[in-house]
Motif scaffolding. Structure first.
Motif, PDB file in Angstrom:
ATOM      1  N   SER A   1      22.117 -26.181 -18.962  1.00  0.00           N
ATOM      2  CA  SER A   1      23.337 -25.456 -19.309  1.00  0.00           C
ATOM      3  C   SER A   1      22.961 -24.053 -19.752  1.00  0.00           C
ATOM      4  N   GLN A   2      23.965 -23.244 -20.063  1.00  0.00           N
ATOM      5  CA  GLN A   2      23.677 -21.903 -20.562  1.00  0.00           C
ATOM      6  C   GLN A   2      22.881 -21.975 -21.861  1.00  0.00           C
ATOM      7  N   PHE A   3      23.155 -22.958 -22.690  1.00  0.00           N
ATOM      8  CA  PHE A   3      22.398 -23.142 -23.929  1.00  0.00           C
ATOM      9  C   PHE A   3      21.009 -23.699 -23.642  1.00  0.00           C
ATOM     10  N   ASN A   4      20.934 -24.681 -22.790  1.00  0.00           N
ATOM     11  CA  ASN A   4      19.672 -25.364 -22.501  1.00  0.00           C
ATOM     12  C   ASN A   4      19.247 -25.086 -21.061  1.00  0.00           C
ATOM     13  N   GLN A   5      18.893 -23.846 -20.800  1.00  0.00           N
ATOM     14  CA  GLN A   5      18.471 -23.468 -19.452  1.00  0.00           C
ATOM     15  C   GLN A   5      17.126 -24.080 -19.081  1.00  0.00           C
ATOM     16  N   TYR A   6      16.397 -24.552 -20.085  1.00  0.00           N
ATOM     17  CA  TYR A   6      15.044 -25.053 -19.859  1.00  0.00           C
ATOM     18  C   TYR A   6      15.024 -26.541 -19.513  1.00  0.00           C
ATOM     19  N   GLY A   7      16.141 -27.239 -19.706  1.00  0.00           N
ATOM     20  CA  GLY A   7      16.147 -28.685 -19.505  1.00  0.00           C
ATOM     21  C   GLY A   7      15.329 -29.396 -20.561  1.00  0.00           C
ATOM     22  N   ASN A   8      15.325 -28.853 -21.773  1.00  0.00           N
ATOM     23  CA  ASN A   8      14.518 -29.397 -22.862  1.00  0.00           C
ATOM     24  C   ASN A   8      15.251 -30.546 -23.548  1.00  0.00           C
ATOM     25  N   ILE A   9      14.544 -31.640 -23.820  1.00  0.00           N
ATOM     26  CA  ILE A   9      15.192 -32.829 -24.373  1.00  0.00           C
ATOM     27  C   ILE A   9      15.705 -32.592 -25.795  1.00  0.00           C
ATOM     28  N   ILE A  10      14.982 -31.812 -26.595  1.00  0.00           N
ATOM     29  CA  ILE A  10      15.435 -31.541 -27.967  1.00  0.00           C
ATOM     30  C   ILE A  10      16.735 -30.745 -27.943  1.00  0.00           C
TER      31      ILE A  10
ATOM     32  N   ARG B   1      31.787 -17.245 -16.853  1.00  0.00           N
ATOM     33  CA  ARG B   1      30.916 -16.427 -15.999  1.00  0.00           C
ATOM     34  C   ARG B   1      29.577 -17.091 -15.745  1.00  0.00           C
ATOM     35  N   PHE B   2      29.044 -17.811 -16.729  1.00  0.00           N
ATOM     36  CA  PHE B   2      27.713 -18.381 -16.606  1.00  0.00           C
ATOM     37  C   PHE B   2      27.735 -19.640 -15.746  1.00  0.00           C
ATOM     38  N   PHE B   3      26.558 -20.050 -15.280  1.00  0.00           N
ATOM     39  CA  PHE B   3      26.503 -21.016 -14.187  1.00  0.00           C
ATOM     40  C   PHE B   3      27.149 -22.354 -14.514  1.00  0.00           C
ATOM     41  N   ASP B   4      27.043 -22.829 -15.764  1.00  0.00           N
ATOM     42  CA  ASP B   4      27.616 -24.140 -16.073  1.00  0.00           C
ATOM     43  C   ASP B   4      29.145 -24.093 -16.077  1.00  0.00           C
ATOM     44  N   SER B   5      29.706 -23.094 -16.768  1.00  0.00           N
ATOM     45  CA  SER B   5      31.166 -22.988 -16.805  1.00  0.00           C
ATOM     46  C   SER B   5      31.729 -22.479 -15.479  1.00  0.00           C
ATOM     47  N   ALA B   6      30.952 -21.658 -14.759  1.00  0.00           N
ATOM     48  CA  ALA B   6      31.403 -21.178 -13.448  1.00  0.00           C
ATOM     49  C   ALA B   6      31.555 -22.334 -12.468  1.00  0.00           C
ATOM     50  N   ALA B   7      30.704 -23.355 -12.606  1.00  0.00           N
ATOM     51  CA  ALA B   7      30.819 -24.529 -11.739  1.00  0.00           C
ATOM     52  C   ALA B   7      32.136 -25.263 -11.986  1.00  0.00           C
ATOM     53  N   ILE B   8      32.563 -25.311 -13.244  1.00  0.00           N
ATOM     54  CA  ILE B   8      33.836 -25.949 -13.582  1.00  0.00           C
ATOM     55  C   ILE B   8      35.001 -25.152 -12.989  1.00  0.00           C
ATOM     56  N   VAL B   9      34.933 -23.829 -13.112  1.00  0.00           N
ATOM     57  CA  VAL B   9      35.981 -22.977 -12.545  1.00  0.00           C
ATOM     58  C   VAL B   9      36.062 -23.174 -11.035  1.00  0.00           C
ATOM     59  N   SER B  10      34.902 -23.215 -10.372  1.00  0.00           N
ATOM     60  CA  SER B  10      34.887 -23.416  -8.917  1.00  0.00           C
ATOM     61  C   SER B  10      35.487 -24.765  -8.541  1.00  0.00           C
ATOM     62  N   ALA B  11      35.206 -25.786  -9.346  1.00  0.00           N
ATOM     63  CA  ALA B  11      35.761 -27.116  -9.081  1.00  0.00           C
ATOM     64  C   ALA B  11      37.281 -27.104  -9.229  1.00  0.00           C
ATOM     65  N   ALA B  12      37.773 -26.442 -10.272  1.00  0.00           N
ATOM     66  CA  ALA B  12      39.224 -26.356 -10.476  1.00  0.00           C
ATOM     67  C   ALA B  12      39.892 -25.634  -9.309  1.00  0.00           C
ATOM     68  N   GLN B  13      39.266 -24.554  -8.856  1.00  0.00           N
ATOM     69  CA  GLN B  13      39.823 -23.813  -7.726  1.00  0.00           C
ATOM     70  C   GLN B  13      39.819 -24.664  -6.458  1.00  0.00           C
ATOM     71  N   ALA B  14      38.733 -25.408  -6.253  1.00  0.00           N
ATOM     72  CA  ALA B  14      38.638 -26.259  -5.063  1.00  0.00           C
ATOM     73  C   ALA B  14      39.692 -27.362  -5.074  1.00  0.00           C
TER      74      ALA B  14
END
Length: 491
Positions: free
Chosen positions: A46-55, A160-173
């Motif tokens: 996500s925008q917060f966890n761009q690293y995929g870190n478990i913590i 604008r960021f990739f995680d929330s942008a994916a949600i916007v794209s899904a809503a538009q679709a």
């Protein structure tokens, strides 16, 4: 009953958590049943966890639980990794118009001040496909959830960021409504339905409907805003001119007819998915044409290009393109951290040229002859003469057309808007920089906050990107970021 959904992983930050809680309450009051799209046992970046870190993932889950304590009656839909047939081999980095690519670049451009994929640190070029994968996972999970839960509107922080942008794209679709919400660095929060936070039209409509020139609070706020900017004091954002030498102009431009040009870092706008909202021009290319055309006309103007102080964080390759403009003999280039006083230059200039910088407002406020090149939030507001290219702006000067007198009232309108405007959102407030719900500060879980902060600090320190900052400035910037991380603020 109508159903609305909120995308929760953004609540790892503050104020997205507080905003999300209050938007859930707003929707409930409007008769919606709330569903939340959440991360669960599967680690998705996500925008917060761009690293995929478990913590950092566990910390995100703990913040999602905090949301539930304030909004107890809602259905949870957990996103999974298994829905996607994603393949790393399918990532085509040459296809730079896809929304996945653009939104991932938008996320990273804001952090690293880059203008192209090749300027990203090598580690992030390697991680890039993983962020594309996460976009795809979020998009496909959202499509599935919207269908199964019969969602009619979905809300996301920023958009604008990739995680929330994916949600916007899904809503538009899926052909459903969506809204995006955010807060600026003043006490202002705002939200937009079915358009971007960067929409020129939507922002201007809000500003026009809000500002009242007979309201002394609006008028005084605007005057104070411009005064503070000149004084190097903080407004809704930090002052970028505090380190400059007050009143200083270099001898090369003294006693000359000055055209002051103010480029700005456009990372926030360069990679917007919907270019109809805001399509950036290439500032260097436009300035090159502008300077060359005036040089050929043999006019006695000195073009002083004052690079914005935060452009010092740009990748050296990007900054070098601007430095090449100094090769024109009618150009003086002030680098981002030069002593040249932004406002001494503004006062000395006969003509001011801007792109998307707020200096346009300040130039209009003192009614300077002002030229705007390319799209910006200030277009169509009578703040100066507007041009689609640097070439057209240069020809305007060469042909000695009459300048439009900028609207001081409209510059004040915008100043009041960015400092005072709030959309209706009961129970949300910001007090001394702290977001609150029902006047209460929501403290993050102490242990997971500290652990996730340590992880983020590690990445900040050991993966610092290339820039033109000195070692001292890099240390100061890391400390600033560290403070934001320790306070869990959106940064």
């Amino acid at each position: 009953m109508k159903k609305a959904a909120l995308f929760l992983p953004s609540v790892a930050f503050t104020p997205p958590l507080e905003l999300s809680i209050c938007h859930a309450r707003r929707l409930i009051a409007e008769g919606y049943e709330i569903t939340t799209f959440e991360f669960g046992k599967h680690i998705i970046r996500s925008q917060f966890n761009q690293y995929g870190n478990i913590i950092m993932h566990i910390y995100t889950l703990s913040r999602q639980k905090q949301f539930s304590r304030f909004v107890p009656t809602h259905k949870k839909v957990y996103f999974r990794r298994s829905v996607s047939n994603f393949s790393f081999a399918s990532v085509d980095l040459n296809d730079r118009n896809k929304s996945a690519y653009l939104s991932v670049m938008s996320s990273l451009a804001s952090r690293f001040r880059v203008t192209d994929f090749d300027q990203l640190p090598h580690t992030w070029q390697i991680r890039f496909p993983y962020l594309i994968q996460s976009y795809q996972l979020i998009y496909e999970n959202a499509i599935r959830a919207i269908q199964l839960e019969n969602i009619s509107v979905v809300g996301v922080f920023n958009g604008r960021f990739f995680d929330s942008a994916a949600i916007v794209s899904a809503a538009q679709a899926m052909g459903i409504d969506y809204f995006v919400y955010d807060v600026n660095r003043s006490a202002s929060q705002y939200y937009f339905y079915n358009t971007s936070l960067h929409s020129i039209q939507a922002n201007q409509e809000k500003a026009l409907n809000f500002y009242d020139p007979k309201n002394l609070n609006h008028v005084n706020c605007a005057h104070e805003f411009f005064l503070k900017r000149r004084s190097g004091k903080r407004t809704y954002e930090k002052s970028f001119t505090a380190g400059q030498k007050r009143g200083f102009l270099p001898k090369e431009i003294k006693n000359t007819r000055i055209i002051a040009v103010y480029p700005s870092s456009d990372d926030e706008y360069r990679f917007l998915v919907d270019e109809s909202i805001y399509k950036c021009v290439d500032q260097v290319s436009e300035l090159s044409m502008f300077c060359n055309e005036l040089l050929k006309a043999d006019l006695d103007y000195k073009i002083c290009i004052r690079l914005h102080p935060n452009m010092a964080q740009m990748h050296p390759t990007a900054l070098q393109r601007y430095n090449l403009l100094a090769e024109y003999k009618n150009v003086y280039l002030a680098n981002p951290l030069d002593d040249l006083d932004t406002y001494a230059l503004l006062d000395a200039a006969e003509i001011v040229v801007g792109f998307c910088s707020s200096i346009i407002l300040e130039s209009a406020y003192i009614e300077k002859s002002t030229l705007l090149i390319g799209p910006s939030l200030y277009c169509g507001m009578k703040l100066g003469d507007e041009f689609s290219s640097g070439l057209k702006a240069a020809n305007f000067i060469i042909n000695k057309y009459e300048f439009t007198v900028p609207s001081k009232v409209n510059s004040m309108m915008w100043a009041a808007y960015i400092n005072l405007y709030n959309d209706p959102l009961p129970s949300f407030s910001i007090d001394n920089g702290l977001a609150r719900v029902d006047l209460l500060e929501i403290l993050p879980p102490r242990i997971w906050r500290i652990l996730s902060a340590v992880v983020k600090l590690y990445y900040e320190i050991f993966e610092y990107h290339s820039s033109s900052l000195t070692l001292k400035q890099k240390i100061r910037d890391i400390l600033r970021r560290s403070k934001a991380i320790m306070h869990n603020k959106w940064s």
